[in-house]
Enzyme design. Sequence first.
Site, PDB file in Angstrom:
ATOM      1  N   ASP A  30     -20.946 -27.534 -11.855  1.00  0.00           N
ATOM      2  CA  ASP A  30     -21.083 -26.647 -10.698  1.00  0.00           C
ATOM      3  C   ASP A  30     -20.092 -27.072  -9.613  1.00  0.00           C
ATOM      4  OD1 ASP A  30     -23.641 -24.668  -9.625  1.00  0.00           O
ATOM      5  OD2 ASP A  30     -22.256 -25.478  -8.128  1.00  0.00           O
ATOM      6  N   ASN A  87     -32.123 -19.040 -11.575  1.00  0.00           N
ATOM      7  CA  ASN A  87     -32.543 -18.301 -10.392  1.00  0.00           C
ATOM      8  C   ASN A  87     -32.421 -16.809 -10.659  1.00  0.00           C
ATOM      9  OD1 ASN A  87     -32.872 -20.729  -8.968  1.00  0.00           O
ATOM     10  ND2 ASN A  87     -30.706 -20.768  -8.399  1.00  0.00           N
ATOM     11  N   GLN A  94     -30.448 -16.209  -6.386  1.00  0.00           N
ATOM     12  CA  GLN A  94     -29.352 -15.992  -7.332  1.00  0.00           C
ATOM     13  C   GLN A  94     -28.128 -15.485  -6.567  1.00  0.00           C
ATOM     14  OE1 GLN A  94     -30.253 -13.230 -10.498  1.00  0.00           O
ATOM     15  NE2 GLN A  94     -28.365 -13.676 -11.620  1.00  0.00           N
ATOM     16  N   HIS A 100     -27.385 -17.505 -15.957  1.00  0.00           N
ATOM     17  CA  HIS A 100     -26.929 -18.878 -16.194  1.00  0.00           C
ATOM     18  C   HIS A 100     -28.076 -19.823 -15.913  1.00  0.00           C
ATOM     19  CE1 HIS A 100     -26.140 -17.735 -12.015  1.00  0.00           C
ATOM     20  NE2 HIS A 100     -26.471 -18.979 -11.700  1.00  0.00           N
ATOM     21  N   HIS A 102     -29.017 -23.747 -14.603  1.00  0.00           N
ATOM     22  CA  HIS A 102     -28.602 -24.984 -13.950  1.00  0.00           C
ATOM     23  C   HIS A 102     -29.297 -26.148 -14.654  1.00  0.00           C
ATOM     24  CE1 HIS A 102     -27.222 -22.960 -10.102  1.00  0.00           C
ATOM     25  NE2 HIS A 102     -28.037 -22.038 -10.564  1.00  0.00           N
TER      26      HIS A 102
HETATM   27  P1  5GP Z   1     -26.949 -19.133  -8.532  1.00  0.00           P
HETATM   28  O1  5GP Z   1     -26.904 -19.273  -7.029  1.00  0.00           O
HETATM   29  O2  5GP Z   1     -26.549 -17.734  -8.945  1.00  0.00           O
HETATM   30  O3  5GP Z   1     -28.240 -19.580  -9.146  1.00  0.00           O
HETATM   31  O4  5GP Z   1     -25.895 -20.150  -9.108  1.00  0.00           O
HETATM   32  C1  5GP Z   1     -24.513 -19.922  -9.049  1.00  0.00           C
HETATM   33  C2  5GP Z   1     -23.869 -21.277  -9.052  1.00  0.00           C
HETATM   34  O5  5GP Z   1     -22.501 -21.112  -9.379  1.00  0.00           O
HETATM   35  C3  5GP Z   1     -23.907 -21.983  -7.690  1.00  0.00           C
HETATM   36  O6  5GP Z   1     -24.581 -23.225  -7.839  1.00  0.00           O
HETATM   37  C4  5GP Z   1     -22.441 -22.152  -7.320  1.00  0.00           C
HETATM   38  O7  5GP Z   1     -22.173 -23.380  -6.692  1.00  0.00           O
HETATM   39  C5  5GP Z   1     -21.741 -22.018  -8.663  1.00  0.00           C
HETATM   40  N1  5GP Z   1     -20.404 -21.465  -8.591  1.00  0.00           N
HETATM   41  C6  5GP Z   1     -20.017 -20.340  -7.924  1.00  0.00           C
HETATM   42  N2  5GP Z   1     -18.713 -20.105  -8.131  1.00  0.00           N
HETATM   43  C7  5GP Z   1     -18.265 -21.089  -8.941  1.00  0.00           C
HETATM   44  C8  5GP Z   1     -16.968 -21.378  -9.501  1.00  0.00           C
HETATM   45  O8  5GP Z   1     -15.984 -20.678  -9.301  1.00  0.00           O
HETATM   46  N3  5GP Z   1     -16.884 -22.483 -10.287  1.00  0.00           N
HETATM   47  C9  5GP Z   1     -17.956 -23.288 -10.529  1.00  0.00           C
HETATM   48  N4  5GP Z   1     -17.751 -24.343 -11.315  1.00  0.00           N
HETATM   49  N5  5GP Z   1     -19.182 -23.040 -10.035  1.00  0.00           N
HETATM   50  C10 5GP Z   1     -19.329 -21.953  -9.247  1.00  0.00           C
END
Ligand code: 5GP
Length: 114
Positions: A30, A87, A94, A100, A102
């Site tokens: 992440d 999430n 989310q 995805h 984590h």
């Molecule tokens: P969500 O908030 O949808 O559960 O998780 C999305 C995750 O993707 C977040 O923890 C965020 O830090 C990660 N993320 C967003 N953009 C990028 C990216 O370009 N590269 C990487 N490696 N992680 C990303």
Amino acid sequence: MEDCLFCKISAGEMDTDFVYQDDQVVVFEDINPQAPVHLLIVPKKHIADLNNLQPADNELIGHIYQVAKKMAAEYDIAESGYRLVSNCGDDGCQSVYHIHFHLLGGRKLQWPPG
Ligand code: 5GP
Ligand code: ZN
């Protein structure tokens, strides 16, 4: 899904370092880690969120759990413990609408989550 970040990442279009990949998933760190180990397990198939999961995706989700178990062992958090979380939606915080998981570990995580 032309404008989906995780479609682009999983297709290898963003120069992301994958710590694991196979025909169904990619795994990478992440960009904003919330724990010493914070990996994202992302299916190559675009599924927007849990609400869009179909019975035909059951094998894929089982596979993701097997990959999570394997990564936890590789990152040496299998015994200390970890969390696998997906999430969903606004209240679930989310931010990327491509499903995805984590994988978080390497420190004592709090429960209940904030
Ligand atoms: P969500 O908030 O949808 O559960 O998780 C999305 C995750 O993707 C977040 O923890 C965020 O830090 C990660 N993320 C967003 N953009 C990028 C990216 O370009 N590269 C990487 N490696 N992680 C990303
Ligand atoms: Zn996508």
